[in-house]
Design an enzyme around this catalytic site. Structure first.
Site, PDB file in Angstrom:
ATOM      1  N   TRP A 148       0.815  -1.227   0.000  1.00 40.37           N
ATOM      2  CA  TRP A 148       0.000   0.000   0.000  1.00 40.37           C
ATOM      3  C   TRP A 148       0.836   1.258   0.000  1.00 40.37           C
ATOM      4  O   TRP A 148       0.318   2.349  -0.164  1.00 40.37           O
ATOM      5  CB  TRP A 148      -0.936   0.019   1.222  1.00 40.37           C
ATOM      6  CG  TRP A 148      -0.188  -0.258   2.497  1.00 40.37           C
ATOM      7  CD1 TRP A 148      -0.100  -1.467   3.138  1.00 40.37           C
ATOM      8  CD2 TRP A 148       0.610   0.660   3.258  1.00 40.37           C
ATOM      9  NE1 TRP A 148       0.720  -1.357   4.244  1.00 40.37           N
ATOM     10  CE2 TRP A 148       1.167  -0.060   4.349  1.00 40.37           C
ATOM     11  CE3 TRP A 148       0.917   2.020   3.121  1.00 40.37           C
ATOM     12  CZ2 TRP A 148       2.005   0.530   5.296  1.00 40.37           C
ATOM     13  CZ3 TRP A 148       1.759   2.610   4.063  1.00 40.37           C
ATOM     14  CH2 TRP A 148       2.291   1.868   5.142  1.00 40.37           C
ATOM     15  N   ALA A 174      -2.614  -4.066  -2.894  1.00 38.96           N
ATOM     16  CA  ALA A 174      -2.903  -4.081  -1.452  1.00 38.96           C
ATOM     17  C   ALA A 174      -4.353  -3.665  -1.219  1.00 38.96           C
ATOM     18  O   ALA A 174      -4.900  -2.810  -1.921  1.00 38.96           O
ATOM     19  CB  ALA A 174      -1.961  -3.126  -0.734  1.00 38.96           C
ATOM     20  N   GLU A 248      10.812  -8.117  -3.255  1.00 33.33           N
ATOM     21  CA  GLU A 248      11.286  -6.829  -2.718  1.00 33.33           C
ATOM     22  C   GLU A 248      10.675  -6.710  -1.336  1.00 33.33           C
ATOM     23  O   GLU A 248       9.474  -6.449  -1.198  1.00 33.33           O
ATOM     24  CB  GLU A 248      10.816  -5.668  -3.604  1.00 33.33           C
ATOM     25  CG  GLU A 248      11.393  -5.671  -5.018  1.00 33.33           C
ATOM     26  CD  GLU A 248      12.842  -5.216  -5.070  1.00 33.33           C
ATOM     27  OE1 GLU A 248      13.408  -4.820  -4.034  1.00 33.33           O
ATOM     28  OE2 GLU A 248      13.424  -5.299  -6.166  1.00 33.33           O
ATOM     29  N   LEU A 249      11.485  -6.920  -0.304  1.00 33.79           N
ATOM     30  CA  LEU A 249      10.929  -7.066   1.044  1.00 33.79           C
ATOM     31  C   LEU A 249      11.292  -5.882   1.945  1.00 33.79           C
ATOM     32  O   LEU A 249      11.616  -4.820   1.462  1.00 33.79           O
ATOM     33  CB  LEU A 249      11.396  -8.410   1.611  1.00 33.79           C
ATOM     34  CG  LEU A 249      11.100  -9.605   0.689  1.00 33.79           C
ATOM     35  CD1 LEU A 249      11.660 -10.899   1.263  1.00 33.79           C
ATOM     36  CD2 LEU A 249       9.604  -9.739   0.420  1.00 33.79           C
ATOM     37  N   ARG A 276      10.523  11.219   3.053  1.00 29.72           N
ATOM     38  CA  ARG A 276       9.853  10.963   1.790  1.00 29.72           C
ATOM     39  C   ARG A 276       8.754   9.949   2.063  1.00 29.72           C
ATOM     40  O   ARG A 276       8.983   8.962   2.770  1.00 29.72           O
ATOM     41  CB  ARG A 276      10.853  10.404   0.773  1.00 29.72           C
ATOM     42  CG  ARG A 276      10.340  10.385  -0.641  1.00 29.72           C
ATOM     43  CD  ARG A 276      11.504  10.243  -1.597  1.00 29.72           C
ATOM     44  NE  ARG A 276      12.101   8.928  -1.487  1.00 29.72           N
ATOM     45  CZ  ARG A 276      11.863   7.920  -2.338  1.00 29.72           C
ATOM     46  NH1 ARG A 276      11.065   8.089  -3.374  1.00 29.72           N
ATOM     47  NH2 ARG A 276      12.442   6.761  -2.170  1.00 29.72           N
ATOM     48  N   CYS A 282      10.128   1.398   2.286  1.00 33.24           N
ATOM     49  CA  CYS A 282      11.083   0.336   2.610  1.00 33.24           C
ATOM     50  C   CYS A 282      12.487   0.906   2.655  1.00 33.24           C
ATOM     51  O   CYS A 282      13.355   0.382   3.325  1.00 33.24           O
ATOM     52  CB  CYS A 282      10.993  -0.758   1.561  1.00 33.24           C
ATOM     53  SG  CYS A 282      11.108  -0.121  -0.108  1.00 33.24           S
ATOM     54  N   SER A 439      16.258   5.980  -5.667  1.00 34.02           N
ATOM     55  CA  SER A 439      15.351   5.348  -6.641  1.00 34.02           C
ATOM     56  C   SER A 439      15.442   5.995  -8.016  1.00 34.02           C
ATOM     57  O   SER A 439      15.430   7.227  -8.136  1.00 34.02           O
ATOM     58  CB  SER A 439      13.908   5.441  -6.147  1.00 34.02           C
ATOM     59  OG  SER A 439      13.807   4.796  -4.910  1.00 34.02           O
TER      60      SER A 439
HETATM   61  P1  NAP Z   1       2.385  -6.865   3.367  1.00 35.08           P
HETATM   62  O1  NAP Z   1       1.505  -6.906   4.545  1.00 35.08           O
HETATM   63  O2  NAP Z   1       3.461  -7.868   3.262  1.00 35.08           O
HETATM   64  O3  NAP Z   1       1.435  -6.911   2.104  1.00 35.08           O
HETATM   65  C1  NAP Z   1       1.930  -6.829   0.795  1.00 35.08           C
HETATM   66  C2  NAP Z   1       0.948  -7.450  -0.151  1.00 35.08           C
HETATM   67  O4  NAP Z   1       0.821  -8.839   0.148  1.00 35.08           O
HETATM   68  C3  NAP Z   1      -0.454  -6.865  -0.090  1.00 35.08           C
HETATM   69  O5  NAP Z   1      -1.007  -6.891  -1.378  1.00 35.08           O
HETATM   70  C4  NAP Z   1      -1.166  -7.849   0.829  1.00 35.08           C
HETATM   71  O6  NAP Z   1      -2.555  -7.888   0.633  1.00 35.08           O
HETATM   72  C5  NAP Z   1      -0.549  -9.158   0.380  1.00 35.08           C
HETATM   73  N1  NAP Z   1      -0.602 -10.205   1.390  1.00 35.08           N
HETATM   74  C6  NAP Z   1      -0.662 -10.085   2.729  1.00 35.08           C
HETATM   75  N2  NAP Z   1      -0.670 -11.288   3.309  1.00 35.08           N
HETATM   76  C7  NAP Z   1      -0.617 -12.206   2.319  1.00 35.08           C
HETATM   77  C8  NAP Z   1      -0.574 -13.641   2.277  1.00 35.08           C
HETATM   78  N3  NAP Z   1      -0.595 -14.383   3.363  1.00 35.08           N
HETATM   79  N4  NAP Z   1      -0.523 -14.238   1.072  1.00 35.08           N
HETATM   80  C9  NAP Z   1      -0.487 -13.499  -0.051  1.00 35.08           C
HETATM   81  N5  NAP Z   1      -0.525 -12.165  -0.073  1.00 35.08           N
HETATM   82  C10 NAP Z   1      -0.575 -11.509   1.096  1.00 35.08           C
HETATM   83  O7  NAP Z   1       3.126  -5.462   3.257  1.00 35.08           O
HETATM   84  P2  NAP Z   1       2.464  -4.018   3.363  1.00 35.08           P
HETATM   85  O8  NAP Z   1       2.139  -3.788   4.794  1.00 35.08           O
HETATM   86  O9  NAP Z   1       1.408  -3.832   2.347  1.00 35.08           O
HETATM   87  O10 NAP Z   1       3.678  -3.100   2.888  1.00 35.08           O
HETATM   88  C11 NAP Z   1       4.694  -2.720   3.718  1.00 35.08           C
HETATM   89  C12 NAP Z   1       5.912  -3.622   3.566  1.00 35.08           C
HETATM   90  O11 NAP Z   1       6.356  -3.623   2.225  1.00 35.08           O
HETATM   91  C13 NAP Z   1       7.097  -3.147   4.367  1.00 35.08           C
HETATM   92  O12 NAP Z   1       7.721  -4.244   4.983  1.00 35.08           O
HETATM   93  C14 NAP Z   1       8.004  -2.546   3.329  1.00 35.08           C
HETATM   94  O13 NAP Z   1       9.353  -2.506   3.686  1.00 35.08           O
HETATM   95  C15 NAP Z   1       7.761  -3.411   2.159  1.00 35.08           C
HETATM   96  N6  NAP Z   1       8.145  -2.737   0.928  1.00 35.08           N
HETATM   97  C16 NAP Z   1       9.251  -3.150   0.267  1.00 35.08           C
HETATM   98  C17 NAP Z   1       9.644  -2.503  -0.885  1.00 35.08           C
HETATM   99  C18 NAP Z   1      10.874  -2.941  -1.622  1.00 35.08           C
HETATM  100  O14 NAP Z   1      10.997  -2.585  -2.774  1.00 35.08           O
HETATM  101  N7  NAP Z   1      11.768  -3.697  -1.028  1.00 35.08           N
HETATM  102  C19 NAP Z   1       8.891  -1.446  -1.390  1.00 35.08           C
HETATM  103  C20 NAP Z   1       7.756  -1.051  -0.703  1.00 35.08           C
HETATM  104  C21 NAP Z   1       7.392  -1.710   0.456  1.00 35.08           C
HETATM  105  P3  NAP Z   1      -3.565  -7.172   1.662  1.00 35.08           P
HETATM  106  O15 NAP Z   1      -3.322  -5.731   1.513  1.00 35.08           O
HETATM  107  O16 NAP Z   1      -4.894  -7.618   1.223  1.00 35.08           O
HETATM  108  O17 NAP Z   1      -3.172  -7.681   3.036  1.00 35.08           O
END
Ligand code: NAP
Ligand code: MG
Length: 475
Positions: A148, A174, A248-249, A276, A282, A439
Site C-alpha cells: 500500500w 494491497a 522486494e521485502l 519521503r 522500505c 530510486s
Molecule cells: P504486506 O503486509 O506484506 O502486504 C503486501 C501485499 O501482500 C499486499 O497486497 C497484501 O494484501 C498481500 N498479502 C498479505 N498477506 C498475504 C498472504 N498471506 N498471502 C499473499 N498475499 C498476502 O506489506 P504491506 O504492509 O502492504 O507493505 C509494507 C511492507 O512492504 C514493508 O515491509 C516494506 O518494507 C515493504 N516494501 C518493500 C519494498 C521494496 O521494494 N523492497 C517497497 C515497498 C514496500 P492485503 O493488503 O490484502 O493484506
C-alpha cells in the site's frame, strides 16, 4: 472511479458479489467499495491471462514498446489525477504523491526503451565442438503482488517490464490501496494493451487468492513487494510448483553521519531519506548513527527541520506530512516510540500520536536511544528518527550491518575514498553515498539478506520476466 475486478479487458463484480471498503486515512471515511475477488474469479483470470499471454508473447518487441510508450504518454497526461488517487487512499502529502506518480510513470518510458534491446549471447565452447547460443524469452504468466505504501510505483515497476518482456500479468494490489492500480489499468487499456494482458484482482482474501494462483501450473512467475514476513510465506507457497520469484521485502536502513560530513547536507539528506512518503518507505532511514563530535549539531538542525513540517490532510497543497495509512500504523509506531522512551530516549520533537480524526503522527526525533530498543531492529514505517552516537568507523559499520535486513544504507562523509570504502563494507543492495534518495527506473533496485531476491528497474528488471534458453549447435 473504477472499483471492479479487471479481467480479460472487462470490468466485473466479484463472482459472489462481495466487496470491501477503502478508507481515506485523512478523515477515516469510506472512499469506495471495491470488488473482492474469489476463487472463481481467480480461475477466470488465469484462463484469460494465460491465453492472452500466448498471443502477446508472439508480438514484436517494437509493438510492445510502442504500447508502453503510448501508456507513458497517457499516464503523463493524467499524472495529477493519479497523484490525487494516491493521496486519497494512501494519505501521503500531494508533493510525495506527485513524486511517486512521476517515478511510477517513468517505468513505461524506460521499459519501452529496454524492450527492444533483448540481447543474447553466443560463444565457442572451450573444446571447439559446438557453438553455445543463449536467448531470452518471456517467462510466462506473472502474478504481481504489491503493498500500500506506493500504490502506483510498485505496480508499474512490475507491469512495465513484465509486459515489455512479453508476459501477461495478474496484479493483486494491497487492500488498503487498490484504486490507483485500477486507474492505471484503465489508462493502459486506452493505450492499446490487448484484453487479458493486464488483469487486476483486488481481494480481501489475499492469502487464499495468491496461494491459488501459485498452485496453478500455468503461473510461472511471482513478483512480490511487501513485508519480509509475508515474503517468507509466499516463497514457501511458490516452492510447490517451483514458481520463479522476485522479492522486494522489508528494510531497516541505517543512516551514518561521519565526523567529516557536511552537516547541512546530511540534514537535507536525512529529511529526504526519513520523510519521503512520511517515512512509509522500505528505503526509509530507520536508524541514525552519528559521530559523537557532530551529534549535537546534527540532532538540533534535524529536529528543527522536522518540527517545521506542516502536518495535515494530504490534498492540502501546503501540507508536507499526511496521515499514516491506517490505525494499525499509529499503534505500531507508538509501540516502538514508547519502548524507546521507556529505555531512556529523549524526544527532541514529537513523540506522541496526534489526537484528531485521521491517522496522524507528528515528525519525531529521538535522542539518546538505547542500543537494545526495538525501534532500531524493526521497520518504523513512520515519521520517527532515532539517533545513536558512535566513536569510530568500525563500530558504525558493525551497528549498520547488525540486522537481518539489507535493502539500503545511507552515509555522509566529505571524504569520497572513505565513503567508497565504507560502502563496500555495508551489507546492502543499495547505498546512498551523500544522497538521501536513490530510486531511479534506470537503477537496479533491490536488497540482500532478508530484504529480497532479484532486482527491479534497469535492464535487470526486464530479465526478471525472462528465461534464458541455451541452444547448442554446430554450423
Ligand atoms: P504486506 O503486509 O506484506 O502486504 C503486501 C501485499 O501482500 C499486499 O497486497 C497484501 O494484501 C498481500 N498479502 C498479505 N498477506 C498475504 C498472504 N498471506 N498471502 C499473499 N498475499 C498476502 O506489506 P504491506 O504492509 O502492504 O507493505 C509494507 C511492507 O512492504 C514493508 O515491509 C516494506 O518494507 C515493504 N516494501 C518493500 C519494498 C521494496 O521494494 N523492497 C517497497 C515497498 C514496500 P492485503 O493488503 O490484502 O493484506
Ligand atoms: Mg486506506
Amino acid at each position: 472511479m473504477k472499483t471492479s475486478l479487471y479481467i480479460g479487458g472487462q470490468w466485473k463484480d466479484a463472482s459472489d458479489g462481495s466487496s470491501f471498503p477503502v478508507i481515506d486515512p485523512s478523515n477515516e471515511q469510506i472512499l469506495a467499495e471495491v470488488a473482492s475477488a474469489t476463487s472463481v474469479d481467480v480461475n477466470e483470470a488465469i484462463d484469460v491471462a494465460y491465453k492472452a499471454g500466448k498471443e502477446w508473447a508472439k508480438t514484436s518487441p517494437r509493438e510492445r514498446a510502442d504500447i508502453l510508450m503510448r501508456s507513458w504518454e497517457l499516464l503523463n497526461q493524467r499524472k495529477q489525477e493519479i497523484a490525487e488517487y494516491i493521496v486519497k487512499e494512501n494519505g501521503k502529502a500531494l508533493p510525495d504523491a506527485l513524486s511517486e506518480a512521476g517515478y511510477a510513470i517513468e517505468f513505461y518510458r524506460w521499459y519501452a526503451e529496454e524492450t527492444v534491446r533483448n540481447y543474447g549471447e553466443i560463444l565457442n565452447s572451450p573444446s571447439g565442438d559446438k557453438k553455445i547460443m543463449a536467448i531470452r524469452q518471456p517467462i510466462g504468466l506473472s502474478v504481481l503482488v504489491t503493498p500500500w505504501n506506493y500504490p502506483a510505483a510498485m505496480a508499474t515497476r512490475k507491469i512495465a517490464p513484465a509486459i515489455g518482456a512479453g508476459c501477461s500479468v495478474i496484479l493483486k494490489p494491497a487492500s488498503d490501496t487498490p484504486l490507483t492500480a485500477l486507474l492505471i489499468a484503465d489508462i493502459m487499456e486506452q493505450a492499446g494493451v490487448p484484453a487479458g494482458v493486464v488483469n487486476v484482482l483486488p481481494s480481501r482474501s489475499s492469502g487464499a487468492v495468491v496461494s491459488q494462483m501459485l498452485h496453478d501450473s500455468r503461473v510461472r512467475k511471482l513478483s512480490f513487494t511487501g513485508s519480509t514476513e509475508v515474503g517468507r510465506i509466499l516463497l514457501r507457497e511458490a516452492s510447490d510448483c517451483i514458481v520463479n520469484c522476485s522479492m522486494e521485502l522489508g528494510g531497516n536502513a541505517p543512516f551514518l553521519v561521519f565526523d567529516d560530513a557536511d552537516i547541512n547536507d546530511a540534514v537535507a539528506g536525512a529529511m529526504i531519506a526519513k520523510m519521503r512518503n512520511g517515512g512509509e518507505a522500505c528505503t526509509a532511514a530507520n536508524r541514525f548513527y552519528v559521530h559523537k563530535k557532530v551529534a549535537n549539531e546534527f540532532s538540533e538542525k534535524f529536529a528543527a527541520a522536522m518540527q517545521a513540517l506542516k502536518v495535515g490532510p494530504g490534498l492540502d497543497p501546503t501540507v508536507q506530512l499526511g496521515p499514516m495509512v491506517n490505525a494499525q500504523a499509529i499503534a505500531d509506531i507508538s509501540r516502538l516510540v514508547n519502548d524507546a522512551k521507556d529505555k531512556g530516549a529523549e524526544p527532541l520533537c514529537g513523540g506522541e500520536p496526534i489526537d484528531a480524526v485521521g491517522f496522524y503522527y507528528p515528525p519525531t526525533v529521538l535522542a539518546k536511544v538505547n542500543k537494545d530498543c526495538s525501534i532500531l531492529k524493526e521497520e518504523i514505517f513512520g515519521p520517527v528518527a532515532p539517533i545513536v552516537t558512535f566513536e569510530d568507523d568500525d563500530e558504525a559499520i558493525h551497528a549498520a550491518n547488525d540486522t537481518e535486513y539489507g535493502l539500503i544504507s545511507y552515509l555522509y562523509t566529505s571524504n569520497l575514498s572513505r565513503g567508497l570504502k565504507v560502502s563496500e563494507k555495508l551489507d546492502a543492495g543499495m547505498i546512498g553515498l551523500n544522497r538521501g534518495m536513490v530510486s531511479d527506473p534506470a537503477a537496479p533496485f533491490g536488497g540482500v539478506k532478508q530484504s529480497g531476491l532479484g532486482r527491479e528497474g534497469s535492464h535487470d528488471g526486464l530479465h526478471e520476466y525472462m528465461e534464458k534458453k541455451y541452444i547448442s549447435l554446430n554450423w
